[in-house]
Design a protein around this motif. Structure first.
Motif, PDB file in Angstrom:
ATOM      1  N   ARG A 154      16.937  24.586  53.434  1.00 34.34           N
ATOM      2  CA  ARG A 154      17.244  25.953  53.026  1.00 34.34           C
ATOM      3  C   ARG A 154      17.743  26.775  54.215  1.00 34.34           C
ATOM      4  NH1 ARG A 154      12.895  26.723  50.547  1.00 34.34           N
ATOM      5  NH2 ARG A 154      11.683  28.122  51.891  1.00 34.34           N
ATOM      6  N   MET A 155      17.074  26.631  55.366  1.00 33.27           N
ATOM      7  CA  MET A 155      17.474  27.389  56.546  1.00 33.27           C
ATOM      8  C   MET A 155      18.810  26.887  57.101  1.00 33.27           C
ATOM      9  SD  MET A 155      15.279  29.657  56.609  1.00 33.27           S
ATOM     10  CE  MET A 155      15.848  30.482  58.084  1.00 33.27           C
ATOM     11  N   HIS A 156      19.079  25.596  56.954  1.00 31.43           N
ATOM     12  CA  HIS A 156      20.349  25.035  57.402  1.00 31.43           C
ATOM     13  C   HIS A 156      21.500  25.711  56.653  1.00 31.43           C
ATOM     14  CE1 HIS A 156      23.576  22.097  58.047  1.00 31.43           C
ATOM     15  NE2 HIS A 156      22.888  21.665  59.090  1.00 31.43           N
ATOM     16  N   GLN A 157      21.337  25.890  55.359  1.00 27.73           N
ATOM     17  CA  GLN A 157      22.357  26.559  54.566  1.00 27.73           C
ATOM     18  C   GLN A 157      22.478  28.032  54.953  1.00 27.73           C
ATOM     19  OE1 GLN A 157      21.146  25.844  50.516  1.00 27.73           O
ATOM     20  NE2 GLN A 157      21.985  23.775  50.460  1.00 27.73           N
ATOM     21  N   LEU A 158      21.340  28.690  55.132  1.00 25.11           N
ATOM     22  CA  LEU A 158      21.333  30.107  55.494  1.00 25.11           C
ATOM     23  C   LEU A 158      22.007  30.336  56.838  1.00 25.11           C
ATOM     24  CD1 LEU A 158      20.335  33.037  54.985  1.00 25.11           C
ATOM     25  CD2 LEU A 158      18.218  32.398  56.159  1.00 25.11           C
ATOM     26  N   TYR A 159      21.628  29.542  57.844  1.00 24.63           N
ATOM     27  CA  TYR A 159      22.209  29.697  59.174  1.00 24.63           C
ATOM     28  C   TYR A 159      23.701  29.335  59.167  1.00 24.63           C
ATOM     29  CZ  TYR A 159      17.534  30.234  61.235  1.00 24.63           C
ATOM     30  OH  TYR A 159      16.280  30.682  61.574  1.00 24.63           O
ATOM     31  N   GLY A 160      24.054  28.323  58.388  1.00 22.78           N
ATOM     32  CA  GLY A 160      25.456  27.927  58.305  1.00 22.78           C
ATOM     33  C   GLY A 160      26.328  29.048  57.776  1.00 22.78           C
ATOM     34  N   LYS A 161      25.867  29.754  56.749  1.00 27.12           N
ATOM     35  CA  LYS A 161      26.623  30.871  56.173  1.00 27.12           C
ATOM     36  C   LYS A 161      26.718  32.031  57.166  1.00 27.12           C
ATOM     37  CE  LYS A 161      25.475  29.869  51.337  1.00 27.12           C
ATOM     38  NZ  LYS A 161      24.722  30.339  50.140  1.00 27.12           N
ATOM     39  N   LYS A 162      25.599  32.346  57.829  1.00 24.40           N
ATOM     40  CA  LYS A 162      25.623  33.446  58.800  1.00 24.40           C
ATOM     41  C   LYS A 162      26.559  33.130  59.958  1.00 24.40           C
ATOM     42  CE  LYS A 162      21.135  34.284  59.545  1.00 24.40           C
ATOM     43  NZ  LYS A 162      19.952  35.028  60.059  1.00 24.40           N
ATOM     44  N   ARG A 163      26.502  31.894  60.438  1.00 22.99           N
ATOM     45  CA  ARG A 163      27.346  31.478  61.551  1.00 22.99           C
ATOM     46  C   ARG A 163      28.827  31.604  61.192  1.00 22.99           C
ATOM     47  NH1 ARG A 163      29.545  26.834  61.207  1.00 22.99           N
ATOM     48  NH2 ARG A 163      30.790  26.020  62.919  1.00 22.99           N
ATOM     49  N   ALA A 164      29.200  31.105  60.017  1.00 20.25           N
ATOM     50  CA  ALA A 164      30.604  31.155  59.592  1.00 20.25           C
ATOM     51  C   ALA A 164      31.075  32.602  59.433  1.00 20.25           C
ATOM     52  CB  ALA A 164      30.781  30.386  58.285  1.00 20.25           C
ATOM     53  N   TYR A 165      30.235  33.444  58.854  1.00 19.49           N
ATOM     54  CA  TYR A 165      30.593  34.845  58.631  1.00 19.49           C
ATOM     55  C   TYR A 165      30.718  35.595  59.954  1.00 19.49           C
ATOM     56  CZ  TYR A 165      30.510  39.512  56.501  1.00 19.49           C
ATOM     57  OH  TYR A 165      30.823  40.791  56.114  1.00 19.49           O
ATOM     58  N   LEU A 166      29.818  35.319  60.876  1.00 20.22           N
ATOM     59  CA  LEU A 166      29.860  35.971  62.182  1.00 20.22           C
ATOM     60  C   LEU A 166      31.130  35.592  62.935  1.00 20.22           C
ATOM     61  CD1 LEU A 166      28.668  37.622  64.481  1.00 20.22           C
ATOM     62  CD2 LEU A 166      27.230  35.661  65.081  1.00 20.22           C
ATOM     63  N   ILE A 167      31.482  34.313  62.912  1.00 21.52           N
ATOM     64  CA  ILE A 167      32.711  33.870  63.585  1.00 21.52           C
ATOM     65  C   ILE A 167      33.932  34.543  62.965  1.00 21.52           C
ATOM     66  CG2 ILE A 167      34.230  31.860  63.911  1.00 21.52           C
ATOM     67  CD1 ILE A 167      31.691  30.167  64.277  1.00 21.52           C
ATOM     68  N   GLU A 168      33.935  34.644  61.641  1.00 16.89           N
ATOM     69  CA  GLU A 168      35.039  35.316  60.945  1.00 16.89           C
ATOM     70  C   GLU A 168      35.155  36.778  61.369  1.00 16.89           C
ATOM     71  OE1 GLU A 168      35.450  37.064  56.510  1.00 16.89           O
ATOM     72  OE2 GLU A 168      35.029  34.911  56.594  1.00 16.89           O
ATOM     73  N   GLN A 169      34.035  37.494  61.452  1.00 18.80           N
ATOM     74  CA  GLN A 169      34.043  38.897  61.837  1.00 18.80           C
ATOM     75  C   GLN A 169      34.476  39.076  63.291  1.00 18.80           C
ATOM     76  OE1 GLN A 169      33.296  41.836  59.945  1.00 18.80           O
ATOM     77  NE2 GLN A 169      33.722  40.331  58.337  1.00 18.80           N
ATOM     78  N   LEU A 170      34.033  38.187  64.163  1.00 17.52           N
ATOM     79  CA  LEU A 170      34.436  38.257  65.570  1.00 17.52           C
ATOM     80  C   LEU A 170      35.935  38.047  65.716  1.00 17.52           C
ATOM     81  CD1 LEU A 170      31.500  36.249  67.198  1.00 17.52           C
ATOM     82  CD2 LEU A 170      31.998  38.671  67.580  1.00 17.52           C
ATOM     83  N   GLN A 171      36.474  37.081  64.993  1.00 15.95           N
ATOM     84  CA  GLN A 171      37.910  36.805  65.079  1.00 15.95           C
ATOM     85  C   GLN A 171      38.732  37.976  64.539  1.00 15.95           C
ATOM     86  OE1 GLN A 171      37.918  33.088  62.906  1.00 15.95           O
ATOM     87  NE2 GLN A 171      37.928  31.862  64.787  1.00 15.95           N
ATOM     88  N   GLN A 172      38.286  38.570  63.436  1.00 16.71           N
ATOM     89  CA  GLN A 172      39.001  39.698  62.861  1.00 16.71           C
ATOM     90  C   GLN A 172      38.959  40.921  63.774  1.00 16.71           C
ATOM     91  OE1 GLN A 172      37.515  40.555  58.932  1.00 16.71           O
ATOM     92  NE2 GLN A 172      38.199  38.612  58.066  1.00 16.71           N
ATOM     93  N   THR A 173      37.825  41.136  64.416  1.00 21.50           N
ATOM     94  CA  THR A 173      37.635  42.329  65.251  1.00 21.50           C
ATOM     95  C   THR A 173      38.316  42.211  66.607  1.00 21.50           C
ATOM     96  OG1 THR A 173      35.520  42.779  64.169  1.00 21.50           O
ATOM     97  CG2 THR A 173      35.909  43.851  66.294  1.00 21.50           C
ATOM     98  N   PHE A 174      38.231  41.046  67.238  1.00 17.85           N
ATOM     99  CA  PHE A 174      38.724  40.891  68.608  1.00 17.85           C
ATOM    100  C   PHE A 174      40.073  40.177  68.701  1.00 17.85           C
ATOM    101  CE2 PHE A 174      34.169  41.459  69.077  1.00 17.85           C
ATOM    102  CZ  PHE A 174      34.093  42.359  70.133  1.00 17.85           C
ATOM    103  N   GLY A 175      40.431  39.440  67.666  1.00 21.66           N
ATOM    104  CA  GLY A 175      41.716  38.739  67.681  1.00 21.66           C
ATOM    105  C   GLY A 175      41.873  37.806  68.861  1.00 21.66           C
ATOM    106  N   THR A 176      42.990  37.953  69.568  1.00 22.13           N
ATOM    107  CA  THR A 176      43.279  37.066  70.706  1.00 22.13           C
ATOM    108  C   THR A 176      42.456  37.405  71.936  1.00 22.13           C
ATOM    109  OG1 THR A 176      45.106  38.514  71.370  1.00 22.13           O
ATOM    110  CG2 THR A 176      45.639  36.668  69.903  1.00 22.13           C
ATOM    111  N   ARG A 177      41.699  38.487  71.877  1.00 26.35           N
ATOM    112  CA  ARG A 177      40.908  38.895  73.048  1.00 26.35           C
ATOM    113  C   ARG A 177      39.585  38.137  73.152  1.00 26.35           C
ATOM    114  NH1 ARG A 177      42.710  43.813  70.764  1.00 26.35           N
ATOM    115  NH2 ARG A 177      44.287  44.883  72.047  1.00 26.35           N
ATOM    116  N   ILE A 178      39.323  37.249  72.183  1.00 22.58           N
ATOM    117  CA  ILE A 178      38.081  36.491  72.208  1.00 22.58           C
ATOM    118  C   ILE A 178      38.372  35.004  72.021  1.00 22.58           C
ATOM    119  CG2 ILE A 178      37.580  36.594  69.716  1.00 22.58           C
ATOM    120  CD1 ILE A 178      34.632  37.095  70.468  1.00 22.58           C
TER     121      ILE A 178
END
Length: 467
Positions: free
Chosen positions: A357-381
């Motif tokens: 259960r936690m593997h699924q939860l952490y996997g979703k949070k990780r993917a969403y966080l990476i998506e938000q970081l890429q959208q916010t920082f673009g090529t600067r990250i």
């Protein structure tokens, strides 16, 4: 209410008399007023006076003469050296509760923890394992838990061991301390740089010689190890901490061959190997070892929670007897109640269900966080995502120094750690690319967009740009 009032009266009289005695308002051997006279003088009950006198007697401020009463014990004046009086320093720290958002690598998400199941298992421990709870436990931990761990690591990590090789402890630092005591004097232990700072701190407090080994794209440098010639090394091959590198089999074989040729030990810290995304788990280094040169450290801090304080160490068979002899009179430092409850959690299958259960939860949070970081920082990250563990590394462009970033993060109520926390020596700030450790286990998914915006404010200069 009357009892509380009487208690207060007795404590007040006791405190006043003690202060008077310590400030020498009474002479040595001076007789105190009788209980009846004191009660009349203070307008309190005789029982309250008696309780105050008896407490002073127990602490040695007064003494009695049979049928004569209470007298002041002779006391020397306490010497107080003014130059030795120090005030406790206050530090600018924030507790977890004070941060609005957390990118900590040290925490876990306990929102899904099976509290009801844990409580049920604990009740079973009280019912069926009272003989354990009412006696001093085995220094290695309850045999039942060691059996469960042996089965767990067999199919999860490819480790085949006997329960007698397993030692339970209150944390990996505690177990590493036990391990150091097994080693000869004047040994040198190498650590990864950057690496787990708490291990470095622990080693620095012992008589062990410590040296640091840098990393390359495969993990800890085998060339530096051969040049430095340590007696043991501490490595994190499944998910290098903090850089996230997964050590390939070629480097693992090189390490094992070095250890076999030099009769050295490899201490494998497998701190969060349970979480691997999109591919299967990487087998442990211990499972490759054919010459008994690897010592395995595992923990439940990442899978369950750090507050549980249960970790374990698997020794090669050639160290088991030495450990038994050296620790035959040692009292263990872990909670036997938690250990037995954990055993039932594993034995009845609840632990595996929770991990999935936690593997699924952490996997979703990780993917969403990476998506938000890429959208916010673009090529600067630049996100160094190894698809494993509960944190990843990012390189982000910022004109601020590491020290400034850490200070600004506190100002913005954001828990954030830079690479400087894990380096033996702080990095020079002559590059605009800063390395940050981004943990995602504690933060809630709905908090991620605002937390990423807060991170942008931390690394953005006053003009509003990241450059």
């Amino acid at each position: 209410m009357q009892r509380d009032s009487n208690l207060y009266i007795y404590r007040a009289l006791y405190s006043q008399l003690k202060e008077d005695i310590l400030t020498f308002k009474y002479e040595s051997h001076e007789k105190l007023p009788s209980k009846r006279v004191m009660s009349q003088h203070k307008n309190i009950s005789v029982n309250s006076v008696k309780a105050a006198y008896e407490q002073l007697l127990a602490e040695g401020y007064i003494y009695t003469k049979e049928r004569k009463g209470y007298y002041i014990e002779p006391l020397d004046k306490l010497i107080v050296e003014t130059e030795q009086q120090h005030t406790v320093a206050t530090f600018d720290t924030k507790s977890d509760a004070e941060f609005d958002y957390s990118f900590s690598h040290m925490s876990t998400d306990i929102s899904e923890f099976p509290v009801d199941t844990w409580t049920k298992m604990m009740k079973q421990v009280f019912k069926h394992y009272d003989h354990y709870l009412s006696s001093i436990p085995d220094v290695k931990g309850p045999f039942e838990l060691r059996q469960s761990i042996a089965k767990l690591v067999s199919y999860q990590r490819g480790i085949h061991c006997h329960p007698e090789q397993i030692i339970i402890g209150s944390g990996t630092n505690s177990l590493l301390t036990n391990l150091i005591e097994l080693m000869s004097e004047n040994v040198t232990i190498a650590v990864e740089n950057p690496g787990y700072s708490r291990f470095r701190t622990l080693l620095e407090r012992t008589n062990i010689q410590m040296t640091s080994i840098s990393l390359d794209h495969k993990g800890i440098s085998i060339e530096e190890i051969k040049r430095m010639r340590p007696d043991a090394i501490i490595v994190t091959p499944s998910h290098q901490f903090p850089m996230g590198t997964i050590m390939p089999v070629s480097r693992r074989i090189s390490l094992l061959n070095w250890a076999s040729k030099t009769h050295s030990y490899i201490i494998e810290d497998d701190y969060d190997s349970e979480f691997k995304y999109e591919t299967d788990n990487i087998p442990s280094l211990f499972s490759f070892d054919k010459n008994e040169r690897v010592i395995y450290l595992g923990t439940f801090s990442k899978t369950l929670m750090p507050g549980l304080r249960i970790s374990y160490m698997i020794l090669p068979t050639n160290l088991v007897q030495k450990f038994d002899v050296q620790n035959q009179s040692t009292i263990p430092d872990f909670s036997i109640l938690n250990a037995l409850t954990l055993n039932l959690l594993i034995k009845e299958g609840h632990y595996e269900k929770y991990i999935k259960r936690m593997h699924q939860l952490y996997g979703k949070k990780r993917a969403y966080l990476i998506e938000q970081l890429q959208q916010t920082f673009g090529t600067r990250i630049d996100i160094k995502d190894t698809q494993a563990g509960l944190h990843f590394i990012v390189e982000v462009i910022s004109s601020y120094s590491y020290e400034e970033i850490e200070s600004r993060a506190k100002d913005y109520n954001l828990e954030l750690y830079t690479i400087n926390r894990f380096n033996v020596k702080p990095l020079q700030n002559n590059s605009d690319r800063k390395i940050l450790i981004i943990g995602f286990s504690k933060i809630q998914q709905q908090q991620i967009p605002e937390a990423v915006q807060r991170l942008k404010k931390v690394i953005t200069d006053s003009s509003g740009t990241i450059e």
